[in-house]
Design an enzyme around this catalytic site. Structure first.
Site, PDB file in Angstrom:
ATOM      1  N   GLU A 140       0.741  -1.468   0.183  1.00 36.26           N
ATOM      2  CA  GLU A 140      -0.603   0.097  -0.238  1.00 36.26           C
ATOM      3  C   GLU A 140       0.647   1.273  -0.164  1.00 36.26           C
ATOM      4  OE1 GLU A 140      -2.288   2.655  -0.872  1.00 36.26           O
ATOM      5  OE2 GLU A 140      -3.494   0.634  -0.500  1.00 36.26           O
ATOM      6  N   GLU A 144     -14.695  -0.876  -3.487  1.00 35.04           N
ATOM      7  CA  GLU A 144     -15.463  -2.083  -3.908  1.00 35.04           C
ATOM      8  C   GLU A 144     -17.055  -1.009  -3.094  1.00 35.04           C
ATOM      9  OE1 GLU A 144     -17.609  -5.973  -3.336  1.00 35.04           O
ATOM     10  OE2 GLU A 144     -15.702  -6.371  -4.552  1.00 35.04           O
ATOM     11  N   ASP A 150       6.658   1.161  -3.873  1.00 29.61           N
ATOM     12  CA  ASP A 150       6.264   1.002  -4.963  1.00 29.61           C
ATOM     13  C   ASP A 150       5.730   0.079  -5.523  1.00 29.61           C
ATOM     14  OD1 ASP A 150       5.765   1.372  -7.851  1.00 29.61           O
ATOM     15  OD2 ASP A 150       7.061   2.951  -8.085  1.00 29.61           O
ATOM     16  N   THR A 170     -13.690  -4.874  -0.797  1.00 32.84           N
ATOM     17  CA  THR A 170     -12.684  -4.355  -0.061  1.00 32.84           C
ATOM     18  C   THR A 170     -13.447  -2.611   0.339  1.00 32.84           C
ATOM     19  OG1 THR A 170     -11.910  -3.454  -2.483  1.00 32.84           O
ATOM     20  CG2 THR A 170     -11.397  -5.465  -1.718  1.00 32.84           C
ATOM     21  N   LYS A 221      -6.914  11.073 -15.853  1.00 30.73           N
ATOM     22  CA  LYS A 221      -6.152  12.256 -17.523  1.00 30.73           C
ATOM     23  C   LYS A 221      -5.444  11.432 -18.203  1.00 30.73           C
ATOM     24  CE  LYS A 221      -7.474  15.886 -13.654  1.00 30.73           C
ATOM     25  NZ  LYS A 221      -6.593  17.333 -13.132  1.00 30.73           N
ATOM     26  N   ASP A 225      -5.160   2.325  -8.415  1.00 25.47           N
ATOM     27  CA  ASP A 225      -5.600   3.554  -9.367  1.00 25.47           C
ATOM     28  C   ASP A 225      -5.905   4.001 -10.704  1.00 25.47           C
ATOM     29  OD1 ASP A 225      -6.316   6.586  -9.308  1.00 25.47           O
ATOM     30  OD2 ASP A 225      -4.714   7.111  -7.930  1.00 25.47           O
TER      31      ASP A 225
END
Length: 202
Positions: free
Chosen positions: A57, A183, A84, A180, A111, A107
């Site tokens: 995370e 969700e 990462d 989650t 954009k 994520d």
């Protein structure tokens, strides 16, 4: 009894890393990328004490919450890292070592100028396949239709993967979802949920 050591030093997750630095050897290993507050990770680890679990995370608030949650539940078979995830899978994760890779609501970076930040890129998918054991499972769920289409194409064009039904109780997932926090929130908002699973062929 003192709580187990759950937090992982991210410097450990570098090239040359081996799983026995975190867990007892010869246990199946599952990884969840983007474990959030750890709801799925906790349920899965409680139901499978014979397996080892690494949650990754990046958001510091969620990372700290999950570490505390696992320690309070005395989950000795769980480790949590703030690192990462793409870097870990591509460069540090031992090849042919993961029984299951769970990725729920990554994520979407909606954009266009941010698309390069998305987790799902060809190099990541190739590395994820290499990290799975034969018949190892990749489970993905998202609420973002455009991102899901891209993910599906990446999986379809990866020769080392074949799609399988998402529902697999032995991996703690089914069409009803994985529960989650994201969700649960998105289903309350009426958003559609997209699911995909694949296995490493050999």
């Amino acid at each position: 009894m003192s709580p187990p050591t759950v937090a992982v030093d991210p410097l450990l997750l570098a090239p040359g890393f081996t799983w026995d630095q975190l867990f007892e050897p010869a246990r199946p290993i599952e990884v969840e990328i983007g474990c959030g507050k750890g709801g799925f990770l906790l349920r899965r680890a409680k139901n499978c004490p014979e397996r080892s679990f690494l949650g990754i995370e990046w958001a510091n608030e969620f990372y700290r919450y999950t570490v505390d949650r696992m320690q309070r539940w005395n989950m000795a078979n769980v480790r949590v890292a703030r690192t990462d995830a793409s870097h870990f899978i591509r460069l540090a994760c031992p090849r042919t070592s993961i029984a299951a890779l769970h990725i729920y609501h990554p994520d979407p970076w909606p954009k266009k100028r941010h698309h390069k930040r998305r987790l799902f890129q060809p190099a990541f998918v190739d590395a994820a396949v290499a990290c799975l054991v034969p018949r190892g499972r990749l489970s993905i769920q998202t609420d973002h239709a455009e991102y899901f289409e891209i993910i599906s194409k990446l999986v379809d064009t990866q020769p080392g993967l074949q799609k399988v039904p998402f529902s697999a109780p032995e991996y703690g997932v089914d069409e009803e979802g994985v529960a989650t926090n994201f969700e649960i929130k998105y289903r309350r908002e009426g958003r559609p949920i997209y699911q995909l699973a694949a296995e490493r062929i050999n």
